[in-house]
Motif scaffolding. Structure first.
Motif, PDB file in Angstrom:
ATOM      1  N   GLY A   1      -2.466  -3.441  -2.873  1.00  0.00           N
ATOM      2  CA  GLY A   1      -2.646  -4.859  -3.112  1.00  0.00           C
ATOM      3  C   GLY A   1      -4.067  -5.177  -3.536  1.00  0.00           C
ATOM      4  O   GLY A   1      -4.954  -4.325  -3.478  1.00  0.00           O
ATOM      5  N   SER A   2      -4.261  -6.414  -3.964  1.00  0.00           N
ATOM      6  CA  SER A   2      -5.562  -6.823  -4.507  1.00  0.00           C
ATOM      7  C   SER A   2      -6.177  -7.962  -3.721  1.00  0.00           C
ATOM      8  O   SER A   2      -5.483  -8.720  -3.043  1.00  0.00           O
ATOM      9  CB  SER A   2      -5.404  -7.250  -5.972  1.00  0.00           C
ATOM     10  N   MET A   3      -7.491  -8.068  -3.881  1.00  0.00           N
ATOM     11  CA  MET A   3      -8.282  -9.152  -3.316  1.00  0.00           C
ATOM     12  C   MET A   3      -9.253  -9.621  -4.387  1.00  0.00           C
ATOM     13  O   MET A   3      -9.680  -8.823  -5.217  1.00  0.00           O
ATOM     14  CB  MET A   3      -9.072  -8.677  -2.100  1.00  0.00           C
ATOM     15  N   VAL A   4      -9.592 -10.897  -4.365  1.00  0.00           N
ATOM     16  CA  VAL A   4     -10.562 -11.438  -5.305  1.00  0.00           C
ATOM     17  C   VAL A   4     -11.753 -11.971  -4.517  1.00  0.00           C
ATOM     18  O   VAL A   4     -11.582 -12.672  -3.513  1.00  0.00           O
ATOM     19  CB  VAL A   4      -9.936 -12.554  -6.171  1.00  0.00           C
ATOM     20  N   PHE A   5     -12.937 -11.628  -4.983  1.00  0.00           N
ATOM     21  CA  PHE A   5     -14.184 -12.060  -4.363  1.00  0.00           C
ATOM     22  C   PHE A   5     -15.006 -12.828  -5.392  1.00  0.00           C
ATOM     23  O   PHE A   5     -14.966 -12.525  -6.579  1.00  0.00           O
ATOM     24  CB  PHE A   5     -14.996 -10.850  -3.886  1.00  0.00           C
ATOM     25  N   GLU A   6     -15.784 -13.796  -4.920  1.00  0.00           N
ATOM     26  CA  GLU A   6     -16.707 -14.529  -5.784  1.00  0.00           C
ATOM     27  C   GLU A   6     -18.114 -14.008  -5.515  1.00  0.00           C
ATOM     28  O   GLU A   6     -18.599 -14.072  -4.384  1.00  0.00           O
ATOM     29  CB  GLU A   6     -16.615 -16.031  -5.490  1.00  0.00           C
ATOM     30  N   VAL A   7     -18.742 -13.457  -6.553  1.00  0.00           N
ATOM     31  CA  VAL A   7     -20.045 -12.798  -6.411  1.00  0.00           C
ATOM     32  C   VAL A   7     -20.994 -13.291  -7.497  1.00  0.00           C
ATOM     33  O   VAL A   7     -20.563 -13.870  -8.492  1.00  0.00           O
ATOM     34  CB  VAL A   7     -19.893 -11.259  -6.505  1.00  0.00           C
ATOM     35  N   PRO A   8     -22.305 -13.034  -7.326  1.00  0.00           N
ATOM     36  CA  PRO A   8     -23.239 -13.396  -8.391  1.00  0.00           C
ATOM     37  C   PRO A   8     -22.880 -12.691  -9.694  1.00  0.00           C
ATOM     38  O   PRO A   8     -22.577 -11.493  -9.712  1.00  0.00           O
ATOM     39  CB  PRO A   8     -24.593 -12.905  -7.859  1.00  0.00           C
ATOM     40  N   LYS A   9     -22.880 -13.441 -10.777  1.00  0.00           N
ATOM     41  CA  LYS A   9     -22.521 -12.911 -12.099  1.00  0.00           C
ATOM     42  C   LYS A   9     -23.445 -11.746 -12.462  1.00  0.00           C
ATOM     43  O   LYS A   9     -24.656 -11.822 -12.327  1.00  0.00           O
ATOM     44  CB  LYS A   9     -22.640 -14.015 -13.143  1.00  0.00           C
ATOM     45  N   GLY A  10     -22.839 -10.633 -12.878  1.00  0.00           N
ATOM     46  CA  GLY A  10     -23.598  -9.475 -13.331  1.00  0.00           C
ATOM     47  C   GLY A  10     -24.198  -8.617 -12.240  1.00  0.00           C
ATOM     48  O   GLY A  10     -24.941  -7.678 -12.536  1.00  0.00           O
ATOM     49  N   ASP A  11     -23.906  -8.876 -10.975  1.00  0.00           N
ATOM     50  CA  ASP A  11     -24.435  -8.067  -9.874  1.00  0.00           C
ATOM     51  C   ASP A  11     -24.025  -6.611 -10.096  1.00  0.00           C
ATOM     52  O   ASP A  11     -22.845  -6.301 -10.221  1.00  0.00           O
ATOM     53  CB  ASP A  11     -23.886  -8.576  -8.540  1.00  0.00           C
ATOM     54  N   LYS A  12     -24.994  -5.717 -10.190  1.00  0.00           N
ATOM     55  CA  LYS A  12     -24.735  -4.310 -10.509  1.00  0.00           C
ATOM     56  C   LYS A  12     -24.590  -3.418  -9.276  1.00  0.00           C
ATOM     57  O   LYS A  12     -24.265  -2.245  -9.399  1.00  0.00           O
ATOM     58  CB  LYS A  12     -25.861  -3.743 -11.388  1.00  0.00           C
ATOM     59  N   ASN A  13     -24.872  -3.949  -8.095  1.00  0.00           N
ATOM     60  CA  ASN A  13     -24.865  -3.119  -6.885  1.00  0.00           C
ATOM     61  C   ASN A  13     -23.823  -3.565  -5.877  1.00  0.00           C
ATOM     62  O   ASN A  13     -24.079  -3.592  -4.680  1.00  0.00           O
ATOM     63  CB  ASN A  13     -26.257  -3.119  -6.247  1.00  0.00           C
ATOM     64  N   LEU A  14     -22.641  -3.898  -6.351  1.00  0.00           N
ATOM     65  CA  LEU A  14     -21.574  -4.324  -5.454  1.00  0.00           C
ATOM     66  C   LEU A  14     -20.973  -3.125  -4.731  1.00  0.00           C
ATOM     67  O   LEU A  14     -20.860  -2.040  -5.296  1.00  0.00           O
ATOM     68  CB  LEU A  14     -20.465  -5.032  -6.232  1.00  0.00           C
ATOM     69  N   SER A  15     -20.571  -3.342  -3.486  1.00  0.00           N
ATOM     70  CA  SER A  15     -19.808  -2.338  -2.756  1.00  0.00           C
ATOM     71  C   SER A  15     -18.774  -3.047  -1.890  1.00  0.00           C
ATOM     72  O   SER A  15     -18.956  -4.201  -1.497  1.00  0.00           O
ATOM     73  CB  SER A  15     -20.714  -1.435  -1.924  1.00  0.00           C
ATOM     74  N   LEU A  16     -17.681  -2.358  -1.632  1.00  0.00           N
ATOM     75  CA  LEU A  16     -16.608  -2.879  -0.802  1.00  0.00           C
ATOM     76  C   LEU A  16     -16.748  -2.276   0.583  1.00  0.00           C
ATOM     77  O   LEU A  16     -16.801  -1.056   0.730  1.00  0.00           O
ATOM     78  CB  LEU A  16     -15.239  -2.519  -1.398  1.00  0.00           C
ATOM     79  N   LYS A  17     -16.811  -3.126   1.578  1.00  0.00           N
ATOM     80  CA  LYS A  17     -16.946  -2.680   2.959  1.00  0.00           C
ATOM     81  C   LYS A  17     -15.601  -2.884   3.655  1.00  0.00           C
ATOM     82  O   LYS A  17     -15.065  -3.980   3.651  1.00  0.00           O
ATOM     83  CB  LYS A  17     -18.052  -3.460   3.660  1.00  0.00           C
ATOM     84  N   TYR A  18     -15.068  -1.811   4.223  1.00  0.00           N
ATOM     85  CA  TYR A  18     -13.782  -1.840   4.923  1.00  0.00           C
ATOM     86  C   TYR A  18     -14.025  -1.585   6.396  1.00  0.00           C
ATOM     87  O   TYR A  18     -14.518  -0.533   6.787  1.00  0.00           O
ATOM     88  CB  TYR A  18     -12.855  -0.781   4.329  1.00  0.00           C
ATOM     89  N   SER A  19     -13.712  -2.579   7.224  1.00  0.00           N
ATOM     90  CA  SER A  19     -13.871  -2.506   8.681  1.00  0.00           C
ATOM     91  C   SER A  19     -12.552  -2.924   9.322  1.00  0.00           C
ATOM     92  O   SER A  19     -12.312  -4.109   9.522  1.00  0.00           O
ATOM     93  CB  SER A  19     -14.990  -3.437   9.151  1.00  0.00           C
ATOM     94  N   PRO A  20     -11.669  -1.963   9.637  1.00  0.00           N
ATOM     95  CA  PRO A  20     -10.328  -2.316  10.082  1.00  0.00           C
ATOM     96  C   PRO A  20     -10.206  -2.832  11.505  1.00  0.00           C
ATOM     97  O   PRO A  20      -9.110  -3.184  11.920  1.00  0.00           O
ATOM     98  CB  PRO A  20      -9.552  -1.011   9.909  1.00  0.00           C
ATOM     99  N   SER A  21     -11.293  -2.930  12.251  1.00  0.00           N
ATOM    100  CA  SER A  21     -11.193  -3.441  13.609  1.00  0.00           C
ATOM    101  C   SER A  21     -12.363  -4.354  13.935  1.00  0.00           C
ATOM    102  O   SER A  21     -13.521  -3.978  13.786  1.00  0.00           O
ATOM    103  CB  SER A  21     -11.157  -2.296  14.626  1.00  0.00           C
ATOM    104  N   PHE A  22     -12.049  -5.536  14.422  1.00  0.00           N
ATOM    105  CA  PHE A  22     -13.066  -6.486  14.846  1.00  0.00           C
ATOM    106  C   PHE A  22     -13.850  -5.943  16.038  1.00  0.00           C
ATOM    107  O   PHE A  22     -15.018  -6.254  16.220  1.00  0.00           O
ATOM    108  CB  PHE A  22     -12.389  -7.815  15.211  1.00  0.00           C
ATOM    109  N   TRP A  23     -13.221  -5.114  16.852  1.00  0.00           N
ATOM    110  CA  TRP A  23     -13.805  -4.637  18.109  1.00  0.00           C
ATOM    111  C   TRP A  23     -14.607  -3.352  17.941  1.00  0.00           C
ATOM    112  O   TRP A  23     -15.046  -2.767  18.915  1.00  0.00           O
ATOM    113  CB  TRP A  23     -12.702  -4.415  19.131  1.00  0.00           C
ATOM    114  N   SER A  24     -14.816  -2.911  16.731  1.00  0.00           N
ATOM    115  CA  SER A  24     -15.494  -1.647  16.502  1.00  0.00           C
ATOM    116  C   SER A  24     -16.412  -1.755  15.289  1.00  0.00           C
ATOM    117  O   SER A  24     -16.228  -2.611  14.447  1.00  0.00           O
ATOM    118  CB  SER A  24     -14.422  -0.576  16.250  1.00  0.00           C
ATOM    119  N   ASN A  25     -17.388  -0.859  15.218  1.00  0.00           N
ATOM    120  CA  ASN A  25     -18.230  -0.816  14.026  1.00  0.00           C
ATOM    121  C   ASN A  25     -17.766   0.278  13.071  1.00  0.00           C
ATOM    122  O   ASN A  25     -18.512   0.714  12.213  1.00  0.00           O
ATOM    123  CB  ASN A  25     -19.708  -0.660  14.387  1.00  0.00           C
ATOM    124  N   LYS A  26     -16.525   0.743  13.208  1.00  0.00           N
ATOM    125  CA  LYS A  26     -15.986   1.734  12.277  1.00  0.00           C
ATOM    126  C   LYS A  26     -15.838   1.075  10.916  1.00  0.00           C
ATOM    127  O   LYS A  26     -15.190   0.032  10.788  1.00  0.00           O
ATOM    128  CB  LYS A  26     -14.616   2.216  12.741  1.00  0.00           C
TER     129      LYS A  26
END
Length: 166
Positions: free
Chosen positions: A135-160
């Motif tokens: 599936g997909s997600m849409v994010f609003e970011v600064p135009k032309g930002d060259k250093n984007l990364s996706l952070k995946y944290s599957p648990s609120f109770w952990s820093n995994k």
């Protein structure tokens, strides 16, 4: 009791995740000798993480929602990220759009844009053993930002978490 449980599960980071292949490779080339242990992940990497396999399969910059009322703010653009999650555990797991944030060049973590929800939205739910979802997600970011990364944290109770360079 709860504080102790939180402290026990809090010691996980990118270093515990590993690249096991690439979505552009064939399955025969994804044998154990090609497994890599790395902290750097990119679009197309199949990442073994916390009894899951996570892959960013597609990235679309300047995404057009097709909706005249859903436009990014001045100086911003929509970025559409498509992910695939596979459950490699023996029990059901949860997935949720809220598990993902996009990190900008300035270090700001942005949540998904609800005004630009795609037709193939990731949403939320459960995956049984060997289940998979794309599936997909849409994010609003600064135009032309060259250093984007996706952070995946599957648990609120952990820093995994893992971070995937876009």
């Amino acid at each position: 009791m709860i504080i102790g449980a939180i402290l026990i599960i809090a010691g996980f980071s990118n270093k515990d995740a590993k690249k096991i292949g690439s979505s552009s490779e064939t399955s025969s080339s994804q044998d154990s000798k090609n497994q890599e242990s790395t902290n750097e992940f990119k679009v197309g990497d199949i990442i073994s993480f916390d009894d899951k396999e996570v892959t960013v399969t597609n990235l679309t910059r300047n995404y057009n929602t097709g909706n005249e009322f859903s436009k990014p703010k001045d100086g911003k653009e929509f970025v559409k990220v498509t992910v695939e999650i596979k459950n490699k555990s023996k029990s059901d797991i949860s997935y949720n759009t809220f598990d993902f944030k996009i990190k900008t060049d300035n270090g700001v973590l942005e949540s998904t844009s609800w005004s630009a929800s795609p037709d193939d939205s990731l949403g939320s739910g459960q995956l049984s053993e060997n289940g998979k979802i794309k599936g997909s997600m849409v994010f609003e970011v600064p135009k032309g930002d060259k250093n984007l990364s996706l952070k995946y944290s599957p648990s609120f109770w952990s820093n995994k978490n893992i971070e995937i360079k876009l």
